[in-house]
Write an enzyme that holds these catalytic residues in place. Structure first.
Site, PDB file in Angstrom:
ATOM      1  N   ARG A 154       0.960  -1.073   0.056  1.00  0.00           N
ATOM      2  CA  ARG A 154      -0.020  -0.083  -0.047  1.00  0.00           C
ATOM      3  C   ARG A 154       0.862   1.087   0.077  1.00  0.00           C
ATOM      4  NH1 ARG A 154      -4.741   0.551   4.652  1.00  0.00           N
ATOM      5  NH2 ARG A 154      -2.741   0.837   5.959  1.00  0.00           N
ATOM      6  N   LYS A 256      -2.763   6.525   1.614  1.00  0.00           N
ATOM      7  CA  LYS A 256      -2.452   6.923   3.140  1.00  0.00           C
ATOM      8  C   LYS A 256      -1.621   8.282   3.213  1.00  0.00           C
ATOM      9  CE  LYS A 256      -2.711   4.490   7.486  1.00  0.00           C
ATOM     10  NZ  LYS A 256      -4.036   4.678   7.794  1.00  0.00           N
ATOM     11  N   GLU A 292     -16.671   6.901   5.081  1.00  0.00           N
ATOM     12  CA  GLU A 292     -15.803   6.201   6.062  1.00  0.00           C
ATOM     13  C   GLU A 292     -15.657   7.221   7.338  1.00  0.00           C
ATOM     14  OE1 GLU A 292     -11.437   6.243   5.834  1.00  0.00           O
ATOM     15  OE2 GLU A 292     -11.704   6.148   3.624  1.00  0.00           O
TER      16      GLU A 292
END
Length: 410
Positions: A154, A256, A292
């Site tokens: 990721r 992220k 989210e």
């Protein structure tokens, strides 16, 4: 860029993201000064000796405490009151990359501040990524890490999006493993918490204009943590945000990057001032589809079917999210990834959040347009409890890992 590392700082009073407040950890015990080196997976792991003799002496002493006994020693700490806040540990890992895109061999150094040029790209333009993963101490004293390869992959995806070179999967894993083992005495006893690992990739090179940095730094530090929300597995309360949005189509909501978290602080603060645990975000276009929570994904259960928002580019593809989907499917529970309207969520039988920090947290209530909807009468739902138990049993090494997710450190 010059990295100047000082002796370990004093514990921070609170986490910028956590909601729990734990007493300050006890200071490091006085340790004898002696050099030490430990071999991990066939390669020597040594601590950098650059800097003053005093720092070298401190570093050697801490290494001696970590390795010399041959037993899983624990730091003198009140593990019963461990919350989710910063607790400085002994070592961190640093690896640098110049404009050629090649990362050099990393090294362990004493945990402490990193000095950056004021023109560093991460400070001026937010060119930075973070990851989060956990390690647990098993009953036999060994330490296991949950799905670290997924975090490495990721980070590489996020780095590509931000025009940053990234450590290879092997380099990422090596840095994580070395940092955990160097700080092994900070891994909480079985059942008392876990070691939170925070890898960072930052544009450390100086840039005046908006452009990729000429230098990058990969950092790994660790911290013992307890529950993210102060009441542990107890149901949390969410306030639906109606003014701000976490991410937009075509943006960086699905990686992220550090900027994603700065944007949620204001709404999260207002929610907590009103007595809520966190904020629930809706999509920025229609303002009706669930996306989210500030730092975790969300699920709903209705008529024994689990649903979670479809990854459309504005939602982080959580590793815990994926793990829960796979666990539920293996248990024979139907799982759907689709658009979920807020009205559907309010009509659910159960709602829960997932993430590395929160693990799995049941939702007890959601407020939307001033209307408060409660779930489960303040108790953890049956599906939520089943999934939480299955997930944490694997993470803690309490059951055989048939999924092949856990990595044991030797």
């Amino acid at each position: 860029m010059e990295l100047r590392l000082r002796a370990p700082a004093s514990p921070a009073s609170a986490s910028p993201r956590g909601t729990s407040v734990s007493p300050s950890p006890r200071p490091h015990p006085r340790l004898p000064s002696q050099p030490i080196q430990k071999r991990l997976s066939g390669s020597a792991v040594s601590v950098s000796r650059r800097g003053t003799a005093a720092r070298s002496s401190l570093c050697s002493a801490l290494m001696a405490a970590s390795y010399n006994t041959g037993t899983p020693d624990l730091v003198d700490f009140d593990w019963e009151t461990l919350g989710f806040q910063l607790v400085p540990t002994d070592f961190m890992y640093i690896m640098k990359c110049s404009s050629d895109g090649v990362f050099t061999k990393g090294e362990l150094v004493p945990y402490g501040p990193i000095e950056l040029n004021p023109a560093a790209a991460v400070l001026n333009y937010g060119q930075g990524l973070l990851e989060g993963l956990r390690a647990h101490r098993k009953e036999d004293g060994s330490v296991i890490v949950f799905r670290p390869e997924e975090n490495a992959l990721r980070m590489r995806i996020g780095a590509h999006r931000l025009c940053m070179p990234a450590p290879s999967v092997e380099q990422f894993l090596s840095g994580v493993k070395q940092t955990i083992l160097a700080n092994k005495r900070w891994v909480p006893p079985t059942g008392k918490g876990s070691l939170y690992i925070r890898p960072l990739l930052i544009g450390s090179g100086a840039m005046l204009g908006v452009a990729p940095a000429p230098e990058y730094t990969f950092v790994v530090y660790v911290c013992p943590v307890g529950h993210y929300f102060k009441d542990g597995l107890s149901p949390i309360s969410l306030l639906t945000e109606e003014e701000y949005h976490r991410a937009a189509p075509g943006g960086t909501g699905d990686i992220k990057t550090i900027g994603n978290y700065a944007s949620v602080v204001s709404a999260q603060r207002r929610a907590k001032e009103k007595g809520h645990s966190d904020v629930l975000y809706l999509d920025p276009v229609h303002k009706k589809f669930v996306e989210e929570v500030s730092s975790c994904n969300i699920f709903m259960v209705k008529d024994n079917v689990i649903s979670t928002p479809l990854l459309t580019g504005t939602i982080l593809p959580g590793i815990t999210r994926r793990s829960i989907i796979e666990i539920a499917s293996n248990l024979g529970i139907q799982v759907e990834e689709r658009l979920i309207a807020i009205d559907e969520l309010l009509d659910a039988d159960e709602v829960f959040c997932t993430g590395t920090a929160v693990v799995l947290s049941p939702v007890g209530s959601i407020v939307y347009h001033g209307r408060r909807v409660e779930y489960g009468g303040g108790k953890v739902g049956a599906v939520s409890q089943q999934l939480y138990s299955a997930l944490t049993a694997i993470q803690k090494g309490l059951v055989e890992d048939s999924m092949g997710w856990s990595v044991q450190l030797n």
